[in-house]
Design an enzyme around this catalytic site. Sequence first.
Site, PDB file in Angstrom:
ATOM      1  N   ASP A  16      -3.565 -23.402 -34.110  1.00  0.00           N
ATOM      2  CA  ASP A  16      -2.347 -22.965 -33.425  1.00  0.00           C
ATOM      3  C   ASP A  16      -1.865 -24.107 -32.524  1.00  0.00           C
ATOM      4  O   ASP A  16      -2.667 -24.883 -32.020  1.00  0.00           O
ATOM      5  CB  ASP A  16      -2.670 -21.719 -32.587  1.00  0.00           C
ATOM      6  CG  ASP A  16      -1.447 -21.051 -32.005  1.00  0.00           C
ATOM      7  OD1 ASP A  16      -0.992 -20.054 -32.594  1.00  0.00           O
ATOM      8  OD2 ASP A  16      -0.946 -21.518 -30.952  1.00  0.00           O
TER       9      ASP A  16
ATOM     10  N   HIS B  15      -5.562 -16.547 -26.755  1.00  0.00           N
ATOM     11  CA  HIS B  15      -5.382 -16.822 -25.319  1.00  0.00           C
ATOM     12  C   HIS B  15      -6.115 -15.811 -24.443  1.00  0.00           C
ATOM     13  O   HIS B  15      -6.230 -16.022 -23.236  1.00  0.00           O
ATOM     14  CB  HIS B  15      -3.897 -16.798 -24.933  1.00  0.00           C
ATOM     15  CG  HIS B  15      -3.100 -17.912 -25.533  1.00  0.00           C
ATOM     16  ND1 HIS B  15      -3.479 -19.233 -25.436  1.00  0.00           N
ATOM     17  CD2 HIS B  15      -1.944 -17.909 -26.259  1.00  0.00           C
ATOM     18  CE1 HIS B  15      -2.592 -19.987 -26.066  1.00  0.00           C
ATOM     19  NE2 HIS B  15      -1.655 -19.215 -26.584  1.00  0.00           N
TER      20      HIS B  15
ATOM     21  N   ASP C 143       2.527 -22.195 -35.449  1.00  0.00           N
ATOM     22  CA  ASP C 143       3.618 -22.617 -34.568  1.00  0.00           C
ATOM     23  C   ASP C 143       3.636 -24.121 -34.292  1.00  0.00           C
ATOM     24  O   ASP C 143       4.451 -24.587 -33.493  1.00  0.00           O
ATOM     25  CB  ASP C 143       3.609 -21.815 -33.252  1.00  0.00           C
ATOM     26  CG  ASP C 143       2.218 -21.617 -32.691  1.00  0.00           C
ATOM     27  OD1 ASP C 143       1.268 -22.232 -33.215  1.00  0.00           O
ATOM     28  OD2 ASP C 143       2.073 -20.847 -31.716  1.00  0.00           O
TER      29      ASP C 143
END
Length: 304
Positions: A162, A126, A243
């Site tokens: 992810d 990110h 995740d």
Amino acid sequence: MPTLYLSHTDCEKHVMLEQHPESPARLRAIQRELDQNHWNNLLERRQASEIDDACFAGIHPRQYLDMLAELKPGEGIARIDADTSVNKHSLRAARLAAGSGLQAVEAVIAGHFNNAFCAVRPPGHHAEAAIGMGFCIFNSIALAAERALSLGAERIAILDFDVHHGNGTVDIFMERPEVLVCSSFQFPFYPGRHDQVDRPNICLTPLSEGTASGEFRQAIERDWLPALAAHRPDIILVSAGFDAHREDPLAGLLLSDSDYLWLGEIIREQANRFSNGRLVSMLEGGYNTEALARSVAQYLTGSA
Ligand SMILES: [Zn+2]
């Protein structure tokens, strides 16, 4: 050939708020899982070392590094954004995380290993060029890509599975066609940045909440495989976040352990086909520590 496995216990000293999901327990759970005997011959374990300042060039501007240096608190924490903060150990942890990616790329390009996994934190995907966010400080996978380019690789692919979109990696590479970025992510969802970019080197796979194994695998085969065949990367780098697992508390996709075995296998196949086997994966998210540890083990098995 064993998998190069890079980590460092100082990555556990980076602690944000109490109860923060991106916690040191994540690395400890992976470590416990891989302490089982049968992993001993499969992994070559080495310590990560910190990135040199010079290696930030081209990815993070000087002003961003200076801002972080000023933020470094003596005690307690200092915030970077609403859910990202640093304690006095965080910058070292982030420099170790970034450094591990460079070590892995160097070892794989030198031919010492054809597979490397960096079990490090904080995660990185990110982090945009000049903005830390979403638990991320340095964009480690982008720094690893830059290192590969500096070592003579001409075309890089970054695959990001992810559950959150790798906005930082897209931010950094969207005007650099030598780097293909493929990202699958729950949509609409955090972070809501750079998730509708239209560039030939950016391959986006948005997935609706509730997407499970079959639909996920179809989407990856449909989007990533042709993009890789067209790009023919000299090395494949992976933002390996776990995740999207059905047991993860932060998101709403429904993958299971075996999907991570499948991801490892399919990515290994692509690395063998196009990249002379060269594959480097870096840990991103994954917040149910037990599911994370099992999924990492599955992924390592598949990608070896
Ligand atoms: Zn994530």
